[in-house]
Design a protein around this motif. Structure first.
Motif, short mmCIF file in Angstrom:
data_model
loop_
_atom_site.label_atom_id
_atom_site.label_comp_id
_atom_site.label_asym_id
_atom_site.label_seq_id
_atom_site.Cartn_x
_atom_site.Cartn_y
_atom_site.Cartn_z
N HIS A 74 62.39 23.87 14.52
CA HIS A 74 63.76 23.05 14.38
C HIS A 74 62.50 21.78 14.17
O HIS A 74 62.43 21.68 12.42
CB HIS A 74 65.15 21.86 14.65
N ASN B 105 64.68 27.48 10.85
CA ASN B 105 65.36 26.73 10.41
C ASN B 105 66.67 27.07 11.51
O ASN B 105 67.44 27.05 12.44
CB ASN B 105 65.80 26.09 9.08
N ASP B 106 66.54 28.60 10.37
CA ASP B 106 67.63 29.88 11.93
C ASP B 106 67.32 30.07 12.54
O ASP B 106 68.51 30.24 13.95
CB ASP B 106 67.44 31.10 11.01
N CYS C 93 75.75 19.08 19.26
CA CYS C 93 74.07 19.23 20.46
C CYS C 93 73.27 17.93 20.36
O CYS C 93 72.65 18.23 21.12
CB CYS C 93 73.35 19.92 18.59
N TYR D 264 71.05 20.13 12.21
CA TYR D 264 70.69 20.82 13.57
C TYR D 264 70.96 21.95 14.46
O TYR D 264 70.23 22.78 14.26
CB TYR D 264 70.39 19.89 14.99
N CYS D 265 72.43 21.66 14.72
CA CYS D 265 73.25 22.64 14.87
C CYS D 265 74.39 23.45 14.44
O CYS D 265 75.22 24.43 14.50
CB CYS D 265 74.59 22.17 16.61
N ARG D 266 74.86 22.46 12.76
CA ARG D 266 75.30 23.25 11.97
C ARG D 266 76.61 22.88 12.41
O ARG D 266 77.93 23.73 11.46
CB ARG D 266 75.07 25.07 11.69
N TYR E 12 68.52 27.24 14.91
CA TYR E 12 70.33 26.89 15.01
C TYR E 12 70.59 27.99 16.49
O TYR E 12 70.74 28.07 17.07
CB TYR E 12 70.63 27.52 14.23
N TYR E 13 69.84 29.79 16.21
CA TYR E 13 70.64 30.37 16.71
C TYR E 13 70.01 30.05 18.67
O TYR E 13 69.88 30.41 20.28
CB TYR E 13 69.10 32.18 16.76
N GLU F 84 76.52 35.98 12.78
CA GLU F 84 76.41 35.13 13.58
C GLU F 84 78.16 34.75 13.70
O GLU F 84 78.63 34.22 14.88
CB GLU F 84 76.28 33.43 12.17
N TRP G 98 69.46 27.36 19.88
CA TRP G 98 70.11 26.45 20.20
C TRP G 98 71.54 26.82 20.84
O TRP G 98 72.05 26.91 22.30
CB TRP G 98 70.62 25.22 19.29
#
Length: 1117
Positions: free
Chosen positions: A829, A787-788, A1086, A1107-1109, A791-792, A754, A794
Motif C-alpha cells: 500500500h 495498490n491492488d 481494515c 485500503y480495504c475498499r 488490497y488482495y 474479485e 489484505w
C-alpha cells in the motif's frame, strides 16, 4: 464368228459374222436386225459406254506399231490401253498413245499374243492384266509390267479370254473346241461347253452367270452356269466352298472364320467334331484341329488320300470317311483303304453322323423308299429304325436318341418314338428339321418362309424366317439362306409360357435356361412362387438377382424346416410381397393370423384398410394402430398431425420429442401443463427441451411442478439467472455449493476475479478462494498494480483469519499467515505511492507524504525484499524528498546507500547529479521533521535502527494510512480478568473523575516489564490517570506495554479510545488518543487509522476506503 459384244444392260447381243453384224435378243435368241454396212470381214465389235472418242478432238489420233496388233483392252478407269502383238510383245500405253510399259513374252514371235483382258473387279488393289498367247500359256501382269505368279500351261492355242463382271472367274476358248472356266488366278475349274470347231470368241452377260460362245463354223451357244452349294455342318461349325477353290470354316457362336486355300476345285466338304474332309478332283484332304479347345479355329492337314472318287455325298468321322454313291455306302480309313461297304434297297437321300465313340460312330440314313436306318461305322449290319410310305428329305434324332424327326417329300414333318415306332405328331409345310441339342422335347422346322418351334405336344409357335433350319442349340437356331448360314437368337418365351399354363414349372425352367428375356424369367419366378414351387422360383429369382424375393423364399424354407406346413400362410406372404394386399389379408385371416394382416396394413400405412379389417375390436389394438399411424405421419414429414395422434394414443414422450425437435415451445408448454406431476419422464423431457429452446421460465415452471429443486438450481445456474438461484439458495441452503461454485467460476471466466473470490469464499470453498486471490495478487505485483496487490493481500489475510477461526487444527499456521499478509498489504500500500512517483511524470502526493512513506518502508522492509518492491526507488524518493524538505544529512545517507545498489539506466544521471549537489548542503537535518514519541515525548532520529518504534520506550508508532505521519495514539492492554465486553462498558460509563493519586508501579519478571497504573483510595487530583505517567522515562532495551485497570478504563472518555475489534481467535486492540482535539478515524473493516480530514477526502474521491475498499454505505464487521 469373229467377235461378240453384249449391250451394257445385257438385253442385246451383237456379233461379227463375216462382213455382217447381227443383233440378237438375249432373252429368247431372236434376231432383231442384221447390219450390212461393212464390205469386208468384221473382226472386232464393242459397245460404247461413254462415246468413242473425246468430243474436244476433231479426229482420232493415230500411232504406228512395230508389229501387227491382234488384241487390245482398256483399264477400268480408261487411263491405259494394253495392246497384244503378233511378235509376242504387250505394249501398255496411256490415252495419248505414249508407251509406258513394254512386256516381252518368253516365246517371242513364236508366241503371238492372241487375247488380253483387264480384270474388271474394283475390289482388287492393282489393275491385273490376263494374257493368253499361242505359246499355249496364260499369265497375269500388273500395270507396272510385273508378272503375278507363274505361267500356266493350257495345252491348246487360246483364241479368246474374258472375265466375269466382278472378275471372280475367267472364260477361255480356243483350238481345243471347248470353253473352259478358270479362277481369277488361272486354276482350271472345268468345261462350260464343248463345240465342233475352234472357239473364236466367248463373253459373259453383264452381272449374270450366262455365257455366250462363238465358233469357227458359225455356231453361237448360250449357256447358264449354276454354282452349286458345297458345304458341311456339325453343331456350331459350318464349312462351305468359296471362289470354287477355297474352304471357309465358320464358328457359328463366336463368328470366327478361317479360310483354307486348296488351289483346286473343291467338290465335296464334310465336317465332324475336330475333323474336316475336303474332296478335290484327284484327292481327298483330311484336316484336324490343333487343340481340343471348342473355340479353336486352327486346322492342319492330318491325312491325304491321293485317289479320284465319284460320290454323291461325303461324310467324315473320327477315323473314317464315308462315301455315298447312289445306293452304296463305302467306309474308308484315312489311308484310303476300304474297310466296309453297305448296299441299300433304294437311293440314299440323306446321311448324317449322330456321334459316338471314335471309330464306332453312328450314321442316320434316309432312303428314297421311306426307310430310315442306323449304321455303326464298325458294324456291317444296318439297323432299320422305321419305314414310312414317303421318301425322306431330312432327318434328325433327339438328344436322348428316343425320338426321330423326319421331313418327307410332301413337306411334312413327322415325329416318331424310336422305341415304339409310334407316330407322335406331324406338322405340314416343312423343308428341314432340327432337334434342340439342350432340350429333349423341343424341335424346330422351317418351310414356307416361316420358322416353327414346337415344345412337347403344345401347339406350334411360328415366326417369319427365310432359309433352311440346319441346327438348334439352346436359344440359337442355325439357318442356311442361299449360300450363307447365320445364328438366329430366338427367345424361348412362347414354349416356356406353354409349360407355365399347365403349371409345369420345372420343365418351364429348363426351357427358360435355353434363353428367355429378364421379364420372362421374372414371370416364371412369380408363377412358380404362387404355385409354391420354391426351388424353381429360387433359381429364377437368382437369375434376375431379386434379393427381396430370395429372402422371402429363404425365410419360408426355414419355417418349413421348423415344421410349418400352412400353405395359405406361405401364399399370403407371397401375395403381400407382390402387392396383392387384400388377397394376402384374406389368406392371413383364413389361416388364423389376423395380426399379420393388421401388421401388413400398418407397415404400409394403409390405416383406413386396417381400421376396416379391425372393425370394433380390442382397444389396445386400436391404440397401437393410432401409434403406428402417428409414426407414419412423422416419417412423411407431417409432424403436427403425428403429435396430435401420439397424444391421443398416450405416447407423450414421442409427442414431446417431435415438438422439441421442431422448436414448438407453445405445444411443449401445453403438454407439460396437461401432464400429471407423477409422470416424471415426459415432464423431465419437456423441461429439457424448453431449456434447449431458450425458454428457461417455462422449464423452471415444469421443474417446480415436478418438485425437482436440484434441476431447477442447475437450470438457473446454466442460464446464469443468478438472482433466482441466490433466492432459491436462501430458502434451501443445501444447494449453496451448487449455486456459488458455478457462480464463482462464471465470474472468473468473465475476468471478475474479485467477485469470484468472494463467491468461492461464500460457498465455503476456501481453498479455491485463496487460490484465486493468490493468482490475483501475483498478477497485480507482476503488472505493478501495487495498490491492488495490497488490497488482495489484505483480503488473503482476512481469509486466513476466517480459516483459523473455522479450523482449530490450522489456527497457528493461519494466524502466522494472517500477520505475514497484513505486513505485505501495508508494504505494498505504501510502495504504490513510491512507484507512481518514480514512474509518472506528475506526483499526486505531497513531499512530506512521500518522505514519510520512504522512511516507513525502509524501517519496515524485511531482509528478503518482497517481489516487485525496489529499494532503489525507495531510497531515490527518500533522497529527493529529504533534500527538498531540508533533511540533508538523511538525503546524503540515502545517496550513499544507493551507491551500493544496481541503478537502472534511467535513474543513473539523476542519482549521480543528486549525489554531487547534496555535498553543497549542510550536514544536518531540519528539526521540524524529527518524529516525536507520544508516549515518552522523545525525539526520534529520522532513520531508526530499531525500526518503527521509539528508541527510548520502545513503543511502536501508529501511522496514518494516507500521510504516514506518526499518530498521537498509544496502544494499551487490559489487566488480566477484564474481558473486552467489560472494558467497553467501563469506558462507556464516562463518570466524573475524582482527584486521584496515581502511582506508577513497575513489575519486572523474567519475560517482560509491565508498567502498571494503580490508585490509592486517598489520592486526590484532577490529572488523567492515563496521561499523567506516559512521559515517564525508562531505561532498558525491552518494551513495556501499558496495562490498564478497571479504574483507569472508567476514567477514559469513549471518544478518546479507538478499538480494533478483531474476530476470534485474535484479541481486540485498544488505542488511546493523547490529543483528543485532533480527530482520528479508523476504518471499521481494515482497522487502518487516518486523520479524519484525510479519510473523508479519500472516501469522497474513491467512494470507499483507500485500503480495504469498503464502500462508505457498507456496514462494518
Amino acid at each position: 464368228i469373229n467377235d461378240i459384244a453384249f449391250k451394257p444392260d445385257g438385253t442385246q447381243l451383237i456379233l461379227a459374222a463375216g462382213n455382217r453384224l447381227l443383233v440378237y435378243d438375249t432373252s429368247d435368241g431372236t434376231l432383231l436386225q442384221p447390219l450390212k454396212g461393212h464390205k469386208d470381214t468384221v473382226y472386232c465389235v464393242a459397245y460404247a459406254k461413254d462415246g468413242l472418242w473425246s468430243p474436244e478432238q476433231k479426229s482420232v489420233s493415230k500411232h504406228k506399231s512395230s508389229s501387227k496388233i491382234i488384241c487390245c483392252s482398256w483399264t477400268n478407269d480408261g487411263q491405259y490401253l494394253a495392246l497384244g502383238m503378233f511378235n509376242g510383245i504387250i505394249s501398255i500405253r496411256n490415252k495419248n498413245g505414249e508407251e509406258k510399259v513394254k512386256i516381252e513374252r518368253p516365246g517371242g514371235s513364236l508366241s503371238p499374243i492372241w487375247s488380253i483382258c483387264w480384270n474388271p473387279s474394283r475390289e482388287e488393289r492393282n489393275d491385273i492384266l490376263a494374257v493368253a498367247d499361242w505359246g499355249q500359256k496364260i499369265s497375269f501382269y500388273q500395270l507396272s509390267g510385273k508378272q503375278i505368279g507363274k505361267d500356266r500351261a493350257l495345252n491348246f492355242d487360246p483364241c479368246c479370254i474374258s472375265y466375269f463382271t466382278k472378275g471372280e472367274y475367267i472364260l477361255l476358248g480356243g483350238s481345243d473346241k471347248q470353253v473352259s472356266l478358270f479362277t481369277k488366278d488361272g486354276v482350271r475349274l472345268g468345261t462350260v461347253g464343248e463345240q465342233n470347231s475352234w472357239v473364236w470368241t466367248c463373253q459373259v452377260k453383264p452381272d449374270s452367270n450366262y455365257v455366250v460362245v462363238g465358233c469357227q463354223d458359225g455356231t453361237i451357244s448360250f449357256y447358264q452356269l449354276i454354282f452349286s452349294t458345297v458345304h458341311g455342318l456339325y453343331k456350331d461349325r459350318y464349312a462351305y466352298r468359296d471362289s470354287m477353290t477355297d474352304v471357309i470354316v465358320q464358328h457359328l457362336i463366336t463368328e470366327q472364320k478361317v479360310r483354307i486355300k486348296c488351289k483346286e476345285l473343291v467338290k465335296k466338304i464334310a465336317i465332324y467334331r475336330n475333323r474336316l474332309a475336303i474332296q478335290l478332283p484327284e484327292k481327298i484332304l483330311i484336316y484336324e484341329l490343333y487343340s481340343e479347345d471348342s473355340s479353336d479355329m486352327h486346322y492342319r492337314v492330318k491325312e491325304k488320300i491321293i485317289k479320284k472318287f465319284e460320290c454323291n455325298l461325303l461324310v467324315v468321322c473320327a477315323n473314317h470317311i464315308i462315301l455315298c454313291q447312289e445306293k452304296r455306302l463305302q467306309c474308308l480309313s484315312f489311308s484310303g483303304v476300304k474297310e466296309r461297304e453297305w448296299q441299300m434297297e433304294s437311293l440314299i437321300r440323306y446321311i448324317k453322323v449322330i456321334g459316338g465313340p471314335p471309330g464306332r460312330e453312328g450314321l442316320l440314313v434316309g432312303l428314297k423308299n421311306g426307310q430310315i436306318l442306323k449304321i455303326f461305322v464298325d458294324n456291317l449290319f444296318a439297323i432299320i429304325l422305321l419305314k414310312q410310305a414317303t421318301a425322306v428329305r431330312c432327318l434328325d434324332m433327339s438328344a436322348s436318341r428316343k425320338k426321330l424327326a423326319v421331313v418327307d417329300e410332301n413337306d411334312t414333318c413327322l415325329v416318331y418314338d424310336i422305341d415304339t415306332k409310334e407316330l407322335l405328331f406331324q406338322e405340314p409345310n416343312a423343308n428341314s428339321v432340327a432337334w434342340n441339342t439342350q432340350c429333349e422335347d423341343m424341335l424346330c422346322f422351317s418351310g414356307g418362309g416361316y420358322l416353327n418351334i414346337k415344345a412337347s405336344t403344345f401347339p406350334v409357335h411360328r415366326q417369319k424366317l427365310q432359309g433352311f433350319v440346319v441346327g438348334y442349340n439352346g436359344s440359337k437356331i442355325f439357318c442356311l439362306h442361299v449360300f450363307s448360314i447365320s445364328a438366329v437368337e430366338v427367345p424361348q418365351s412362347a414354349p416356356m409360357y406353354q409349360y407355365l399354363d399347365r403349371k409345369l414349372f420345372k420343365e418351364a425352367y429348363q426351357i427358360a435356361c435355353l434363353g428367355v428375356t429378364d421379364t420372362d424369367w421374372r414371370e416364371l419366378a412369380m408363377e412358380a412362387l404362387e404355385g409354391l414351387d420354391f426351388e424353381t422360383a429360387k433359381k429364377a429369382f437368382i437369375r434376375v438377382q431379386d434379393l427381396r424375393y430370395l429372402e422371402l423364399i429363404s425365410s419360408i424354407e426355414e419355417r418349413k424346416k421348423r415344421g410349418e406346413t400352412n400353405n395359405d400362410l406361405f401364399l399370403a406372404d407371397v401375395f403381400s410381397y407382390q402387392g396383392k394386399f387384400h388377397e394376402a389379408a384374406k389368406l392371413y385371416k383364413r389361416s388364423g393370423h389376423e395380426n399379420l394382416a393388421l401388421e401388413m396394413y400398418t407397415d404400409l400405412c394403409m390405416f383406413e384398410y386396417a381400421k376396416d379389417f379391425l372393425g370394433s375390436g380390442d382397444p389396445k389394438e386400436t391404440k397401437m394402430l393410432i401409434t403406428k399411424q402417428a409414426d407414419w405421419a412423422r416419417n412423411i414429414k407431417e409432424p403436427k398431425a403425428a403429435v396430435e395422434m401420439y397424444i391421443s394414443a398416450g405416447e407423450h414422450v414421442k409427442a414431446i420429442e417431435i415438438c422439441g425437435d421442431h422448436g414448438w415451445v407453445d405445444m411443449l408448454i401445453d403438454i407439460a401443463r396437461k401432464l400429471d406431476k407423477a409422470e416424471r419422464e415426459p415432464l423431465l423431457l419437456c423441461a429439457t427441451y424448453l431449456k434447449k429452446l431458450d425458454s428457461p421460465g417455462y422449464a423452471a415452471e415444469t421443474y417446480l411442478k415436478m418438485g425437482d429443486l436440484k434441476s431447477l438450481v442447475q437450470l438457473h445456474v446454466e442460464t446464469q439467472r443468478w438472482d433466482e438461484a441466490f433466492a432459491l439458495g436462501e430458502k434451501h441452503p443445501e444447494f449453496k455449493d451448487d449455486i456459488y461454485v458455478p457462480y464463482a467460476q462464471w465470474l472468473a471466466e468473465n475476468d471478475r476475479f474479485e467477485e469470484a473470490q468472494k463467491a468461492f469464499h461464500k460457498a465455503g470453498r476456501q481453498r479455491e478462494a485463496v487460490q484465486v486471490l493468490e493468482q490475483l495478487t501475483n498478477n497485480a505485483v507482476a503488472e505493478s498494480r501495487f495498490n491492488d496487490a495490497a488490497y488482495y493481500y489484505w483480503m488473503l489475510s482476512m481469509q486466513c483469519l476466517d480459516i483459523a477461526q473455522a479450523d482449530p487444527a490450522q489456527k497457528d499456521m493461519m494466524l502466522g499467515k494472517f500477520h505475514h499478509f497484513q505486513r505485505l498489504a501495508e508494504l505494498y500500500h505504501g510502495y504504490h505511492a513510491i512507484h507512481r512517483h518514480t514512474e509518472d511524470p506528475f506526483s499526486v502526493h505531497r513531499p512530506e507524504t512521500l518522505f514519510n512513506i520512504s522512511r516507513f518502508l525502509l524501517h519496515s522492509l524485511p531482509k528478503d525484499t518482497p517481489l516487485g518492491i525496489s529499494k532503489v526507488k525507495i531510497l531515490f524518493t527518500l533522497a529527493k524528498q529529504s533534500k527538498a524538505l531540508g533533511a540533508y544529512r538523511l538525503a546524503r545517507h540515502a545517496y550513499d546507500k544507493l551507491r551500493g545498489l544496481y541503478i537502472p539506466a534511467r535513474f543513473q544521471k539523476s542519482i549521480e547529479l543528486g549525489t554531487l549537489t547534496i555535498r553543497a548542503k549542510p550536514f544536518h537535518d531540519s528539526e521540524e521533521l524529527v518524529p516525536l514519541c507520544y508516549r515518552c515525548s522523545t525525539n526520534n532520529p529520522l532513520l531508526n535502527n530499531l525500526g518503527n518504534v521509539c528508541i527510548n520506550c520502545r513503543q511502536p508508532f501508529i501511522f496514518s494510512a494516507s500521510s504516514y505521519d506518526v499518530l498521537h495514539l498509544v496502544e494499551f492492554y487490559l489487566e488480566e480478568g477484564i474481558t473486552d465486553e467489560e472494558a467497553i462498558s467501563l469506558i462507556d460509563l464516562e463518570v466524573p473523575r475524582p482527584k486521584q493519586d496515581n502511582r506508577q508501579q513497575e513489575i519486572a519478571n523474567s519475560s517482560s516489564q509491565i508498567l502498571r497504573l494503580v490508585e490509592t483510595k486517598d489520592s486526590m487530583g484532577d490529572e488523567d490517570p492515563f496521561t499523567a505517567k506516559l512521559s515517564f522515562e525508562q531505561g532498558g532495551s525491552e518494551f513495556v506495554p501499558v496495562v490498564v485497570s478497571r479504574l483507569v478504563l472508567r476514567s477514559m472518555s469513549r471518544r478518546d479510545v479507538l478499538i480494533k475489534r478483531w474476530p476470534p481467535p485474535l484479541r481486540w486492540q485498544y488505542f488511546r488518543s493523547l490529543l483528543p482535539d485532533a480527530s482520528i478515524t479508523m476504518c471499521p473493516s481494515c482497522f487502518q487509522m487516518f486523520h479524519s480530514e484525510d479519510y473523508e477526502l479519500l472516501v469522497l474521491q474513491h467512494g470507499c476506503c483507500p485500503y480495504c475498499r469498503r464502500c462508505k454505505d457498507d456496514p462494518g464487521p
